[in-house]
Scaffold this motif. Structure first.
Motif, PDB file in Angstrom:
ATOM      1  N   ASN A   7       0.825  -1.219   0.000  1.00 29.79           N
ATOM      2  CA  ASN A   7       0.000   0.000   0.000  1.00 29.79           C
ATOM      3  C   ASN A   7       0.854   1.261   0.000  1.00 29.79           C
ATOM      4  O   ASN A   7       0.398   2.330   0.392  1.00 29.79           O
ATOM      5  CB  ASN A   7      -0.938   0.011   1.208  1.00 29.79           C
ATOM      6  N   LEU A   8       2.100   1.145  -0.468  1.00 33.52           N
ATOM      7  CA  LEU A   8       3.020   2.275  -0.506  1.00 33.52           C
ATOM      8  C   LEU A   8       3.290   2.671  -1.954  1.00 33.52           C
ATOM      9  O   LEU A   8       3.460   1.809  -2.822  1.00 33.52           O
ATOM     10  CB  LEU A   8       4.340   1.925   0.171  1.00 33.52           C
ATOM     11  N   LEU A   9       3.339   3.976  -2.204  1.00 33.38           N
ATOM     12  CA  LEU A   9       3.572   4.487  -3.552  1.00 33.38           C
ATOM     13  C   LEU A   9       4.654   5.555  -3.499  1.00 33.38           C
ATOM     14  O   LEU A   9       4.525   6.541  -2.765  1.00 33.38           O
ATOM     15  CB  LEU A   9       2.286   5.077  -4.125  1.00 33.38           C
ATOM     16  N   PHE A  10       5.705   5.363  -4.272  1.00 35.89           N
ATOM     17  CA  PHE A  10       6.814   6.315  -4.339  1.00 35.89           C
ATOM     18  C   PHE A  10       6.720   7.042  -5.683  1.00 35.89           C
ATOM     19  O   PHE A  10       6.858   6.415  -6.738  1.00 35.89           O
ATOM     20  CB  PHE A  10       8.145   5.585  -4.178  1.00 35.89           C
ATOM     21  N   THR A  11       6.486   8.341  -5.632  1.00 38.18           N
ATOM     22  CA  THR A  11       6.087   9.075  -6.830  1.00 38.18           C
ATOM     23  C   THR A  11       7.157  10.001  -7.398  1.00 38.18           C
ATOM     24  O   THR A  11       6.909  10.662  -8.416  1.00 38.18           O
ATOM     25  CB  THR A  11       4.829   9.909  -6.542  1.00 38.18           C
ATOM     26  N   GLY A  12       8.320  10.079  -6.772  1.00 40.75           N
ATOM     27  CA  GLY A  12       9.321  11.005  -7.278  1.00 40.75           C
ATOM     28  C   GLY A  12       8.785  12.417  -7.304  1.00 40.75           C
ATOM     29  O   GLY A  12       8.268  12.918  -6.301  1.00 40.75           O
ATOM     30  N   ASP A  13       8.875  13.068  -8.470  1.00 43.30           N
ATOM     31  CA  ASP A  13       8.328  14.422  -8.619  1.00 43.30           C
ATOM     32  C   ASP A  13       7.015  14.432  -9.395  1.00 43.30           C
ATOM     33  O   ASP A  13       6.487  15.498  -9.698  1.00 43.30           O
ATOM     34  CB  ASP A  13       9.341  15.315  -9.342  1.00 43.30           C
ATOM     35  N   THR A  14       6.498  13.268  -9.743  1.00 36.98           N
ATOM     36  CA  THR A  14       5.242  13.226 -10.497  1.00 36.98           C
ATOM     37  C   THR A  14       4.086  13.761  -9.663  1.00 36.98           C
ATOM     38  O   THR A  14       3.371  14.681 -10.073  1.00 36.98           O
ATOM     39  CB  THR A  14       4.936  11.796 -10.963  1.00 36.98           C
ATOM     40  N   ARG A  73      -4.034  11.163 -12.990  1.00 33.00           N
ATOM     41  CA  ARG A  73      -5.473  10.912 -12.912  1.00 33.00           C
ATOM     42  C   ARG A  73      -5.869   9.501 -13.360  1.00 33.00           C
ATOM     43  O   ARG A  73      -6.794   8.913 -12.809  1.00 33.00           O
ATOM     44  CB  ARG A  73      -6.220  11.956 -13.753  1.00 33.00           C
ATOM     45  N   GLU A  74      -5.155   8.955 -14.346  1.00 26.11           N
ATOM     46  CA  GLU A  74      -5.549   7.656 -14.894  1.00 26.11           C
ATOM     47  C   GLU A  74      -4.756   6.479 -14.344  1.00 26.11           C
ATOM     48  O   GLU A  74      -5.181   5.332 -14.495  1.00 26.11           O
ATOM     49  CB  GLU A  74      -5.431   7.692 -16.421  1.00 26.11           C
ATOM     50  N   LYS A  75      -3.613   6.764 -13.715  1.00 23.94           N
ATOM     51  CA  LYS A  75      -2.813   5.673 -13.146  1.00 23.94           C
ATOM     52  C   LYS A  75      -2.759   5.748 -11.622  1.00 23.94           C
ATOM     53  O   LYS A  75      -3.236   4.841 -10.929  1.00 23.94           O
ATOM     54  CB  LYS A  75      -1.403   5.685 -13.738  1.00 23.94           C
ATOM     55  N   LEU A  76      -2.201   6.830 -11.098  1.00 21.20           N
ATOM     56  CA  LEU A  76      -2.014   6.911  -9.652  1.00 21.20           C
ATOM     57  C   LEU A  76      -3.330   7.058  -8.908  1.00 21.20           C
ATOM     58  O   LEU A  76      -3.538   6.428  -7.863  1.00 21.20           O
ATOM     59  CB  LEU A  76      -1.064   8.060  -9.313  1.00 21.20           C
ATOM     60  N   PHE A  77      -4.236   7.877  -9.422  1.00 16.86           N
ATOM     61  CA  PHE A  77      -5.502   8.107  -8.722  1.00 16.86           C
ATOM     62  C   PHE A  77      -6.478   6.942  -8.849  1.00 16.86           C
ATOM     63  O   PHE A  77      -7.547   6.969  -8.243  1.00 16.86           O
ATOM     64  CB  PHE A  77      -6.157   9.397  -9.209  1.00 16.86           C
ATOM     65  N   THR A  78      -6.124   5.908  -9.608  1.00 17.01           N
ATOM     66  CA  THR A  78      -6.962   4.710  -9.663  1.00 17.01           C
ATOM     67  C   THR A  78      -6.578   3.703  -8.585  1.00 17.01           C
ATOM     68  O   THR A  78      -7.263   2.702  -8.400  1.00 17.01           O
ATOM     69  CB  THR A  78      -6.863   4.028 -11.043  1.00 17.01           C
ATOM     70  N   LEU A  79      -5.481   3.989  -7.868  1.00 19.93           N
ATOM     71  CA  LEU A  79      -5.080   3.119  -6.756  1.00 19.93           C
ATOM     72  C   LEU A  79      -6.020   3.336  -5.572  1.00 19.93           C
ATOM     73  O   LEU A  79      -6.698   4.366  -5.481  1.00 19.93           O
ATOM     74  CB  LEU A  79      -3.638   3.421  -6.357  1.00 19.93           C
ATOM     75  N   PRO A  80      -6.090   2.398  -4.636  1.00 15.98           N
ATOM     76  CA  PRO A  80      -6.984   2.549  -3.481  1.00 15.98           C
ATOM     77  C   PRO A  80      -6.707   3.848  -2.730  1.00 15.98           C
ATOM     78  O   PRO A  80      -5.543   4.260  -2.606  1.00 15.98           O
ATOM     79  CB  PRO A  80      -6.659   1.327  -2.618  1.00 15.98           C
ATOM     80  N   PRO A  81      -7.739   4.528  -2.233  1.00 19.14           N
ATOM     81  CA  PRO A  81      -7.556   5.821  -1.562  1.00 19.14           C
ATOM     82  C   PRO A  81      -6.654   5.765  -0.338  1.00 19.14           C
ATOM     83  O   PRO A  81      -6.032   6.768   0.024  1.00 19.14           O
ATOM     84  CB  PRO A  81      -8.979   6.242  -1.191  1.00 19.14           C
ATOM     85  N   GLU A  82      -6.554   4.598   0.281  1.00 23.26           N
ATOM     86  CA  GLU A  82      -5.706   4.486   1.480  1.00 23.26           C
ATOM     87  C   GLU A  82      -4.227   4.289   1.138  1.00 23.26           C
ATOM     88  O   GLU A  82      -3.375   4.254   2.041  1.00 23.26           O
ATOM     89  CB  GLU A  82      -6.180   3.331   2.357  1.00 23.26           C
ATOM     90  N   THR A  83      -3.894   4.178  -0.147  1.00 26.29           N
ATOM     91  CA  THR A  83      -2.499   4.036  -0.554  1.00 26.29           C
ATOM     92  C   THR A  83      -1.684   5.226  -0.062  1.00 26.29           C
ATOM     93  O   THR A  83      -2.045   6.380  -0.287  1.00 26.29           O
ATOM     94  CB  THR A  83      -2.393   3.949  -2.091  1.00 26.29           C
ATOM     95  N   LEU A  84      -0.579   4.948   0.609  1.00 24.07           N
ATOM     96  CA  LEU A  84       0.266   6.014   1.140  1.00 24.07           C
ATOM     97  C   LEU A  84       1.208   6.531   0.062  1.00 24.07           C
ATOM     98  O   LEU A  84       1.854   5.745  -0.646  1.00 24.07           O
ATOM     99  CB  LEU A  84       1.077   5.511   2.337  1.00 24.07           C
ATOM    100  N   VAL A  85       1.286   7.839  -0.079  1.00 31.31           N
ATOM    101  CA  VAL A  85       2.094   8.484  -1.105  1.00 31.31           C
ATOM    102  C   VAL A  85       3.364   9.065  -0.478  1.00 31.31           C
ATOM    103  O   VAL A  85       3.286   9.867   0.457  1.00 31.31           O
ATOM    104  CB  VAL A  85       1.294   9.610  -1.800  1.00 31.31           C
ATOM    105  N   TYR A  86       4.506   8.653  -0.996  1.00 38.95           N
ATOM    106  CA  TYR A  86       5.793   9.185  -0.560  1.00 38.95           C
ATOM    107  C   TYR A  86       6.466   9.867  -1.759  1.00 38.95           C
ATOM    108  O   TYR A  86       7.022   9.191  -2.629  1.00 38.95           O
ATOM    109  CB  TYR A  86       6.682   8.069  -0.019  1.00 38.95           C
TER     110      TYR A  86
END
Length: 205
Positions: free
Chosen positions: A98-105, A129-142
């Motif tokens: 449930n972890l997402l590492f997004t860099g500068d995106t 909007r079409e890739k990251l925001f389709t993940l579960p809302p509880e996904t943690l963004v780093y």
């Protein structure tokens, strides 16, 4: 982000790795950075780790060119590669559990600029909007960094509160915002970018 030499940066990391008794197998860059020099080359030389960067960066120094859907396996875990171009043409995010590492995106209440390194506001909008925001809302963004001292958010929070990319924000509105940021060119781009095109290796003089 602080502009640090690769030697100082990697020495700090190496000590931490040794303190925990770990083996560094991979160094994954989210994109070719313009404001600091990656430690990938130094870590590869000193620890034998493999450098992983998007195949769209077309860097001959990369050990593992990444594409969408690839899995970087280590121990019982696997890091999933998500192509998220926009900040740069080779921008990549990584997810694990449930972890997402997004860099500068995707930043906390913001996103990376799109005005150099073949960036594209349209692509960034679709990546988020079409890739990251389709993940579960509880996904943690780093994100790769934050200018206000924050370290993490969540997909649900960014969908609700990100002023550039929240639900209801149209692509046209986003493109207009990004075209009018008026940001200065990164101060160290002329030093950082050539070095990072060689995975952090500086030319010898």
């Amino acid at each position: 982000m602080d502009f640090r030499s690769k030697r100082a940066f990697s020495s700090t990391d190496i000590k931490l790795i040794q303190d925990y008794g770990l083996t560094l197998k991979f160094v994954c860059d989210t994109h070719v950075h313009a404001d600091h020099i990656t430690a990938a080359d130094e870590l590869r030389k000193r620890l034998g780790s493999k450098t992983c960067v998007s195949k769209h960066a077309s860097l001959p120094c990369v050990d593992v060119p990444l594409k969408d859907g690839d899995l970087i396996k280590f121990g019982p875990f696997a890091l999933c590669v998500i192509e998220t171009p926009g900040h740069t043409q080779c921008s990549t995010s990584f997810s694990i559990e449930n972890l997402l590492f997004t860099g500068d995106t995707l930043l906390i209440r913001g996103c990376g600029r799109t005005d150099f390194q073949n960036g594209s506001a349209e692509q960034l909008y679709h990546s988020v909007r079409e890739k990251l925001f389709t993940l579960p809302p509880e996904t943690l963004v780093y994100p790769g960094h934050d200018y206000k001292g924050q370290t993490s958010s969540s997909i649900g929070m960014e969908k609700a509160l990100n002023p550039r990319l929240k639900d209801g924000m149209s692509q046209a509105e986003f493109v207009t915002i990004m075209a009018n940021l008026g940001l200065p060119v990164p101060k160290k781009i002329h030093e950082a970018l050539p070095a990072n095109l060689a995975c952090g290796k500086r030319p010898s003089h």
